[in-house]
Write an enzyme that holds these catalytic residues in place. Structure first.
Site, PDB file in Angstrom:
ATOM      1  N   HIS A 192       0.912  -1.147   0.188  1.00 33.47           N
ATOM      2  CA  HIS A 192       0.007  -0.063  -0.185  1.00 33.47           C
ATOM      3  C   HIS A 192       0.683   1.148   0.123  1.00 33.47           C
ATOM      4  CE1 HIS A 192      -3.347  -2.792   0.918  1.00 33.47           C
ATOM      5  NE2 HIS A 192      -3.984  -1.854   0.299  1.00 33.47           N
ATOM      6  N   ARG A 299     -10.526   4.035  -1.738  1.00 30.70           N
ATOM      7  CA  ARG A 299      -9.899   3.126  -0.657  1.00 30.70           C
ATOM      8  C   ARG A 299     -10.379   4.021   0.634  1.00 30.70           C
ATOM      9  NH1 ARG A 299      -5.621   1.664  -4.499  1.00 30.70           N
ATOM     10  NH2 ARG A 299      -5.060  -0.567  -4.287  1.00 30.70           N
ATOM     11  N   ARG A 335     -15.444   2.069  -1.536  1.00 29.24           N
ATOM     12  CA  ARG A 335     -15.108   0.523  -1.122  1.00 29.24           C
ATOM     13  C   ARG A 335     -15.359   0.616   0.299  1.00 29.24           C
ATOM     14  NH1 ARG A 335      -9.470  -2.538  -1.614  1.00 29.24           N
ATOM     15  NH2 ARG A 335      -8.857  -0.814  -0.039  1.00 29.24           N
ATOM     16  N   GLU A 434     -11.081 -10.938  -4.533  1.00 28.08           N
ATOM     17  CA  GLU A 434      -9.592 -11.060  -4.201  1.00 28.08           C
ATOM     18  C   GLU A 434      -9.121 -12.304  -3.496  1.00 28.08           C
ATOM     19  OE1 GLU A 434      -8.926  -7.270  -2.532  1.00 28.08           O
ATOM     20  OE2 GLU A 434     -10.534  -7.191  -1.335  1.00 28.08           O
ATOM     21  N   ASN A 457      -4.280  -7.397  -6.570  1.00 23.40           N
ATOM     22  CA  ASN A 457      -3.241  -7.397  -5.597  1.00 23.40           C
ATOM     23  C   ASN A 457      -3.146  -8.577  -4.727  1.00 23.40           C
ATOM     24  OD1 ASN A 457      -2.701  -5.106  -6.919  1.00 23.40           O
ATOM     25  ND2 ASN A 457      -3.521  -3.788  -5.343  1.00 23.40           N
ATOM     26  N   ASP A 458      -4.334  -8.478  -3.956  1.00 25.94           N
ATOM     27  CA  ASP A 458      -4.971  -9.647  -3.110  1.00 25.94           C
ATOM     28  C   ASP A 458      -4.997 -11.314  -3.829  1.00 25.94           C
ATOM     29  OD1 ASP A 458      -4.476  -8.443  -0.232  1.00 25.94           O
ATOM     30  OD2 ASP A 458      -6.218  -7.330  -0.865  1.00 25.94           O
ATOM     31  N   ARG A 468       2.432  -9.669  -0.325  1.00 26.37           N
ATOM     32  CA  ARG A 468       2.590  -8.588  -1.403  1.00 26.37           C
ATOM     33  C   ARG A 468       3.474  -7.506  -0.743  1.00 26.37           C
ATOM     34  NH1 ARG A 468      -3.660  -5.862  -1.231  1.00 26.37           N
ATOM     35  NH2 ARG A 468      -2.746  -3.988  -2.065  1.00 26.37           N
ATOM     36  N   CYS A 505      -9.505  -3.427 -10.132  1.00 27.65           N
ATOM     37  CA  CYS A 505      -9.011  -2.151  -9.473  1.00 27.65           C
ATOM     38  C   CYS A 505      -7.548  -2.543  -9.051  1.00 27.65           C
ATOM     39  CB  CYS A 505     -10.048  -1.581  -8.655  1.00 27.65           C
ATOM     40  SG  CYS A 505     -10.307  -2.974  -7.381  1.00 27.65           S
TER      41      CYS A 505
HETATM   42  C1  PEP Z   1      -6.342  -5.445  -4.533  1.00 29.77           C
HETATM   43  O1  PEP Z   1      -6.162  -6.308  -3.637  1.00 29.77           O
HETATM   44  O2  PEP Z   1      -6.297  -5.698  -5.662  1.00 29.77           O
HETATM   45  C2  PEP Z   1      -7.110  -4.066  -4.102  1.00 29.77           C
HETATM   46  C3  PEP Z   1      -7.477  -3.354  -5.075  1.00 29.77           C
HETATM   47  O3  PEP Z   1      -7.339  -3.724  -2.877  1.00 29.77           O
HETATM   48  P1  PEP Z   1      -5.955  -3.170  -1.975  1.00 29.77           P
HETATM   49  O4  PEP Z   1      -4.963  -2.990  -3.093  1.00 29.77           O
HETATM   50  O5  PEP Z   1      -6.421  -1.898  -1.142  1.00 29.77           O
HETATM   51  O6  PEP Z   1      -6.020  -4.393  -1.050  1.00 29.77           O
HETATM   52 MG    MG Z   2      -7.238  -5.725  -1.740  1.00 27.39          MG
END
Ligand code: PEP
Ligand code: MG
Length: 579
Positions: A192, A299, A335, A434, A457-458, A468, A505
């Site tokens: 993040h 977010r 979200r 995710e 990402n998740d 990550r 996203c």
């Molecule tokens: C993701 O996990 O891809 C996502 C968009 O949420 P975050 O990166 O905030 O966990």
């Molecule tokens: Mg996520």
């Protein structure tokens, strides 16, 4: 001159003086001997810190009574009682006066003694109190230490920030105007902090492991966030080359920006929606500047991580309304709170969860605190009258969680109606995909979702079992690994069979190396860091959907990430030879 190579986390090239910031990352409690004449001062410092910490606890307790469960409120109440217990304070003061030690060390000694005694007790109730003492003394220590602590919010000179690690909440709080670049030992592209660096348009190289050992405050640094290179004290020649590169980069980017308002339409006439991800309301202006057709991911948790402000219903309502109004009717997907993992909400969560990424996160957190969740949902609902708002739930692992979230949304709507507060009755509610279990049950989730948004990402983290934020294993976070491609295909095909649209996203949506594959997979909507929009739009506008489909079909036959990457690279060389 020395060269370090790490993970390119936020593009752009910059040079400037290093500022090595270690204090917050290695918080050691100092032990200082004091003179008899300093006892009065230490005493005042201690009592001031206790008073400040107690005030903070009282505010938390009031909020817990209003918005949370009885159990949560009871915890704060117990902590407040302990903090205001004269016996506890007297013991610390006595230690300070007899041993002639600083207040921090006295707090540490007394609480350690108490914790040891309680932890050894045969009574389970007393054993559990050890954690409470640790929490209470931690709060006092934070206040004591922060009196002398330098805050990144106070940066007054332009610097390249060099840190071991930086929490997203710290990145949010730093004086961004003064941070020219970011260099970090830890972290990876989808952490993040990296996401925030991109949102703030701060060039960043992460995962360098030894940067804080190799760089000193005052060193001249060149940070190339596109290639992941950091030069320490470059010579004149290198500096000149980088100055040229900076000019070229800006010229290239300005050229793209001039075209960013054009539609994201392929050469064979297929139109796609391109939206922006934002973390703070102010970024919605930037999203418009970069040609976003809406906000695909707000977010919202960053509102809660801001220590300057309590995110009560009115504060949230103001923030959400600001974004919705700035977007002037363009869609905005908010979200719901996604805390946990690397985004801890200190009033509720502590860093001692064994597996925070598998723990009390996102929708799990919200479902266990329904009042807090409903407060957020009401704020979003109320903001929906100003434009085109959708709600989306993070980290859904199965249908039961989604149903519970939807039930609470209905309750929140009922509360708005009873209070006479208007909201858009047709507001859409979507599910973030995710977690692999959600991907595998997409057909079931689609029945109750107005749309899907894939959080790669998740999804990549959980599919490939790669933390990550951990630079040591970041080489395994392979975004187009065959397992990920197959999951993406399954999610998108299933959603379309069920008649709902699919957005993405996660960071993959803004990765130009993946754009053609995602078009070929049939993704409907891309949402990304605003600064990536011009680059992705350029690929979409230069590609034919038919060719992308052929590429994707071939990619789905590949057996490894490296094969997929080679295939895509050859395709890009063929259709985008100038890239
Ligand atoms: C993701 O996990 O891809 C996502 C968009 O949420 P975050 O990166 O905030 O966990
Ligand atoms: Mg996520």
């Amino acid at each position: 001159m020395k060269k370090l190579t790490g993970i390119p986390a936020s593009s752009g090239i910059v040079f400037g003086r290093a500022f090595l910031y270690l204090e917050d990352n290695f918080p050691e409690i100092p032990r200082n001997t004091i003179g008899k004449d300093q006892v009065g001062g230490e005493r005042r410092r201690l009592l001031g810190a206790i008073e400040e910490a107690a005030r903070e606890l009282k505010a938390l307790n009031d909020r817990a009574v209003r918005e949370m469960s009885k159990e949560q409120a009871a915890i704060f109440e117990t902590h407040l009682m302990m903090m205001e217990d004269d016996d506890f304070t007297d013991q610390i003061l006595k230690r300070l006066e007899t041993d002639l030690i600083n207040a921090e060390w006295a707090v540490r000694k007394i609480s350690d003694d108490l914790i040891r005694k309680l932890a050894a007790s045969t009574d389970s109730y007393l054993r559990e109190r050890a954690a409470d003492i640790s929490d209470v003394s931690g709060r006092i220590l934070t206040k004591l230490l922060s009196i002398t602590k330098f805050s990144l919010a106070d940066l007054e000179e332009d610097v390249i920030l060099v840190v071991h690690d930086l929490l997203p909440s710290e990145a949010l709080a730093m004086n961004k105007e003064r941070v020219l670049g970011l260099v970090m030992d830890m972290g990876s592209r989808t952490s993040h902090t990296a996401i925030l660096a991109r949102a703030f348009e701060i060039p960043a190289v992460l995962g360098l492991s030894t940067a804080t050992r190799e760089i000193k405050t005052g060193d001249l640094l060149v940070v190339n966030g596109a290639d992941g290179v950091v030069l320490i004290n470059p010579d004149e020649k290198n500096l000149f080359q980088y100055e040229q590169a900076i000019h070229q980069y800006h010229a290239m980017f300005d050229g793209l920006l001039a075209q960013t308002a054009l539609p994201a339409e392929t050469t064979d006439g297929c139109r796609f929606r391109i939206k922006a991800n934002i973390e703070t309301p102010g970024e919605s202006e930037q999203a418009r500047r970069f040609g976003a057709e809406g906000i695909g991911l707000y977010r919202s948790e960053f509102l809660f991580l801001n220590p300057e402000e309590v995110a009560d219903e009115e504060t949230q309502f103001r923030a959400y309304s600001q974004v919705v109004k700035t977007m002037e009717g363009r869609p905005v997907t908010i979200r719901t709170l996604d805390v946990g993992g690397d985004k801890l909400l200190p009033e509720f969560q502590s860093a001692d969860e064994k597996n925070p990424l598998l723990g009390w996160r996102a929708i799990r957190f919200c479902l266990s605190l329904p009042e807090l969740f409903k407060t957020q949902l009401r704020a979003i609902l109320r903001a929906s009258v100003y434009g085109n708002v959708a709600i989306m739930f993070p980290m859904i692992s199965g249908i039961e969680e989604l149903e519970q979230a939807l039930d609470i949304l209905e309750e929140a709507k009922g509360e708005c109606r009873r209070r006479g507060q208007a909201y858009a009755p047709d507001i859409k509610a979507g599910t973030m995909i995710e977690i692999p279990s959600a991907a595998m049950t997409a057909d079931i989730l689609a029945e109750k979702s107005d749309f899907f948004s894939i959080g790669t990402n998740d999804l990549i983290q959980y599919t490939l079992a790669v933390d990550r934020g951990n630079e040591r294993v970041s080489y395994l976070a392979q975004p187009t690994h065959p397992a990920v491609l197959r999951l993406l295909k399954g999610i998108i095909d299933t959603a379309h069979e069920k008649g709902i649209p699919v957005a993405m996203c996660g960071e993959l949506a803004g990765d130009t190396a993946a754009t053609a594959l995602l078009l070929g997979l049939g993704l409907d909507e891309f949402s990304m860091t605003a600064a990536s929009i011009p680059l992705v739009k350029r690929i979409i506008r230069g590609a034919a959907l038919e060719n992308c489909r052929a590429l994707t079909e071939e990619a789905l036959q590949c057996s490894s990430y490296h094969q997929v990457s080679a295939l895509v690279e050859a395709w890009m060389n063929r259709f985008f030879p100038d890239d």
